[in-house]
Design a protein around this motif. Structure first.
Motif, mmCIF file in Angstrom:
data_model
loop_
_atom_site.group_PDB
_atom_site.id
_atom_site.type_symbol
_atom_site.label_atom_id
_atom_site.label_comp_id
_atom_site.label_asym_id
_atom_site.label_seq_id
_atom_site.Cartn_x
_atom_site.Cartn_y
_atom_site.Cartn_z
ATOM 1 N N CYS A 1 0.881 -1.262 0.020
ATOM 2 C CA CYS A 1 -0.201 -0.076 -0.088
ATOM 3 C C CYS A 1 0.855 1.144 -0.048
ATOM 4 O O CYS A 1 0.307 2.359 -0.046
ATOM 5 C CB CYS A 1 -0.841 -0.204 0.990
ATOM 6 S SG CYS A 1 -0.356 0.143 2.783
ATOM 7 N N TRP A 2 2.072 1.060 -0.180
ATOM 8 C CA TRP A 2 2.899 2.354 -0.417
ATOM 9 C C TRP A 2 2.629 2.847 -1.593
ATOM 10 O O TRP A 2 2.787 4.019 -1.921
ATOM 11 C CB TRP A 2 4.434 1.838 -0.255
ATOM 12 C CG TRP A 2 4.941 0.705 -1.072
ATOM 13 C CD1 TRP A 2 5.100 -0.510 -0.719
ATOM 14 C CD2 TRP A 2 5.135 0.592 -2.586
ATOM 15 N NE1 TRP A 2 5.304 -1.217 -1.695
ATOM 16 C CE2 TRP A 2 5.218 -0.559 -3.067
ATOM 17 C CE3 TRP A 2 4.998 1.953 -3.679
ATOM 18 C CZ2 TRP A 2 5.518 -0.999 -4.332
ATOM 19 C CZ3 TRP A 2 5.518 1.421 -4.878
ATOM 20 C CH2 TRP A 2 5.630 -0.110 -5.070
ATOM 21 N N ALA B 1 -6.230 5.166 3.422
ATOM 22 C CA ALA B 1 -5.091 5.681 2.967
ATOM 23 C C ALA B 1 -5.110 6.674 2.137
ATOM 24 O O ALA B 1 -4.104 7.172 1.294
ATOM 25 C CB ALA B 1 -3.827 4.669 2.757
ATOM 26 N N ARG C 1 5.513 -0.844 7.258
ATOM 27 C CA ARG C 1 5.508 0.600 7.716
ATOM 28 C C ARG C 1 6.723 1.607 7.349
ATOM 29 O O ARG C 1 6.349 2.677 6.998
ATOM 30 C CB ARG C 1 5.546 0.463 9.329
ATOM 31 C CG ARG C 1 5.274 1.611 9.849
ATOM 32 C CD ARG C 1 5.053 1.521 11.539
ATOM 33 N NE ARG C 1 5.961 0.867 12.012
ATOM 34 C CZ ARG C 1 5.918 -0.222 12.707
ATOM 35 N NH1 ARG C 1 4.954 -1.119 12.645
ATOM 36 N NH2 ARG C 1 6.965 -0.878 13.251
ATOM 37 N N MET D 1 6.102 2.403 3.496
ATOM 38 C CA MET D 1 5.066 3.712 3.647
ATOM 39 C C MET D 1 5.457 4.935 4.045
ATOM 40 O O MET D 1 5.281 5.918 3.237
ATOM 41 C CB MET D 1 3.748 3.227 4.453
ATOM 42 C CG MET D 1 2.735 4.240 4.651
ATOM 43 S SD MET D 1 1.891 4.449 3.128
ATOM 44 C CE MET D 1 0.599 3.399 3.445
#
Length: 528
Positions: free
Chosen positions: A196-197, A336, A379, A382
């Protein structure tokens, strides 16, 4: 029953069958769009939630989030993305016509706010449940500050059809059950967390912020300045998703993971029951003083900040984890997304089409269990992209190995192209492939990303973020005025508003206990 393990290519071939094609065409999506109400000079509205919009407590499509000034528009599940956009347009038109000349701020990061105390906390009336919502927000202010809570975003809700899940279970030689659906949604979520970056790179639209947002905030970011008071990072994509924005450092220690529903629920409940030394100083009902709902790491489960959530609609006063345990996962919520400042509704149908491709791809890829190391890796990736995503030399970590972001994106887009053709076939269209092509152009040229476009505009004119936001807000107010209603008429919204106000009065009249007892009973309710 032995579960059949299939790779991406095998699943892609299977999903081209007519049974799957019909099920894919029945997927549903919905949008929750947030927007600050502002005066014509850009300052935050200090007025209460307009009565013409109805009750924020009970209205099904128009409510408030943290602040009285932070509106939230909700569309019901729809088969077509364009339907959701039209429903959003209807809501925007009605709201714009009933906020007494105020405007809707089109950006995620707030501006023209000099003092956190000038952000009015949402008021949901005098019922116990309404007071609980307000006290929860008082707790958010005390815990994290109001400025962070005034950040706006878009949540994208997506679900596969029951028909699809039944065929998916059969493909993997599983029984189609509530547990199977939850397990497969969690497989999707794990792949989303790993990749999801990509979301802030493609859709991040907050590379800059107003100087007022940084007042009294400690940070180590090396900002540059443009205009009179706008700060930016040269390669940033989404400062909203950075440590300055809508994140919570204390929560990262919780290690909430998505390997299975039972574990997810257990960890969330533990966070609601674990005292926090950081928040111990705020009163939680002592001597009638409510500065927060509890002294624990999470006041309620919704306080968990996550780029994605498994969801099940809740009944009255039902905790989200109880809803998940009782009825499984109904849909997933993508959290996001920045507001798209170049769209009057904050999101476009083309963006929704790409998200559908992305989410189906996440389901189709094999999904390993998350570990503390892979959670930390996700994390860190991201964080790197929100701060430096447009740096063409940016490298991320994949399975512990350094990889250029563009190379990783290329391998993902090869899968997206195949999945887009599948969805085009299911929906008798070419728009999914077109949506993937549009997003691929952003990988090739970072200046085409929303963050790149914003920075090009600000730097070319030595302009402030605030000036651009206000210009767009006024432009969109004219757009809303010229819109025609598609799915609802003005009279429909007026009736919904009136009914919601009556529903709030009914809730208030039915309270039969004091607030302290109500909160005690809420936390003591037996878990599912």
């Amino acid at each position: 029953m032995t579960v059949t393990q299939l790779n991406f290519e095998q699943r892609l071939e299977a999903l081209n069958a007519s049974t799957f094609i019909k099920g894919l065409a029945q997927s549903r999506r919905g949008v929750e769009r947030e927007a600050l109400r502002i005066e014509k000079d850009g300052t935050l509205s200090q007025k209460g939630h307009p009565e013409a919009l109805g009750s924020a407590l009970t209205h099904e499509s128009i409510t408030t989030d943290f602040s009285e000034s932070l509106l939230e528009f909700i569309t019901p599940p729809a088969i077509h993305a364009q339907t959701s956009i039209e429903q959003l347009q209807d809501i925007h038109k009605f709201v714009s016509d009933n906020i007494d000349g105020e405007l809707l701020w089109p950006m995620s990061m707030p501006c023209f706010i000099e003092d956190e105390d000038s952000i009015p906390i949402a008021n949901f009336g005098e019922s116990n449940v309404g007071k609980m919502k307000s006290v929860y927000r008082v707790g958010l202010k005390n815990r994290y500050g109001s400025m962070m809570q005034a950040i706006a975003g878009v949540h994208y809700n997506f679900s596969f059809s029951e028909s699809f899940w039944a065929h998916w279970a059969a493909l993997h030689k599983q029984e189609h059950t509530q547990e199977q659906v939850a397990q497969d949604y969690f497989s999707l979520i794990r792949n989303y967390r790993r990749t999801c970056w990509l979301i802030p790179y493609l859709f991040g639209a907050s590379p800059a912020l107003c100087s007022s947002f940084l007042n009294n905030k400690s940070h180590k970011m090396k900002f540059e300045k443009v205009g009179k008071g706008t700060y930016y990072l040269p390669y940033a994509t989404s400062l909203r998703m950075s440590d300055l924005g809508y994140t919570n450092a204390e929560q990262s220690a919780l290690q909430i993971c998505y390997n299975e529903l039972d574990n997810y629920v257990r960890l969330l409940r533990e966070a609601m029951q674990t005292p926090s030394t950081r928040f111990a100083g705020f009163a939680a009902g002592e001597d009638g003083n409510w500065q927060q709902l509890s002294h624990n790491i999470l006041q309620i489960e919704n306080e968990l900040y996550s780029p994605i959530r498994p969801k099940q609609p809740t009944l009255s006063l039902e905790k989200p984890t109880d809803a998940l345990v009782n009825r499984g996962v109904s849909y997933i919520e993508i959290r996001a997304l920045d507001l798209d400042p170049f769209s009057a509704t904050g999101i476009s149908s083309e963006q929704m089409d790409f998200l559908d491709v992305y989410l189906l791809t996440c389901l189709m890829m094999p999904s390993e269990q998350l570990t503390p190391d892979t959670i930390a890796e996700a994390r860190d990736n991201m964080d790197a992209v929100v701060l430096e995503g447009r740096n063409p030399e940016l490298c991320l970590k994949e399975h512990g190995q350094s990889v250029k972001m563009r190379d990783w994106a290329k391998s993902l887009f090869e899968k997206f192209e195949s999945v887009a053709r599948l969805l085009d076939k299911a929906n008798d269209t070419e728009r999914y492939s077109q949506a993937v092509g549009t997003q691929w152009s952003k990988i090739c040229d970072p200046d085409q990303t929303p963050s790149g476009q914003i920075m090009s505009t600000l730097l070319a004119d030595d302009a402030d973020n605030s000036a651009l936001g206000l210009l767009l807000a006024k432009e969109y107010a004219d757009t809303y005025q010229k819109l025609s209603y598609t799915h609802h008429q003005e009279s429909d919204f007026a009736a919904l508003a009136e009914a919601s106000l009556k529903a709030q009065q009914d809730i208030e009249s039915e309270d039969d206990k004091d607030f302290a007892t109500f909160i005690r009973d809420y936390y003591a309710m037996e878990q599912a």
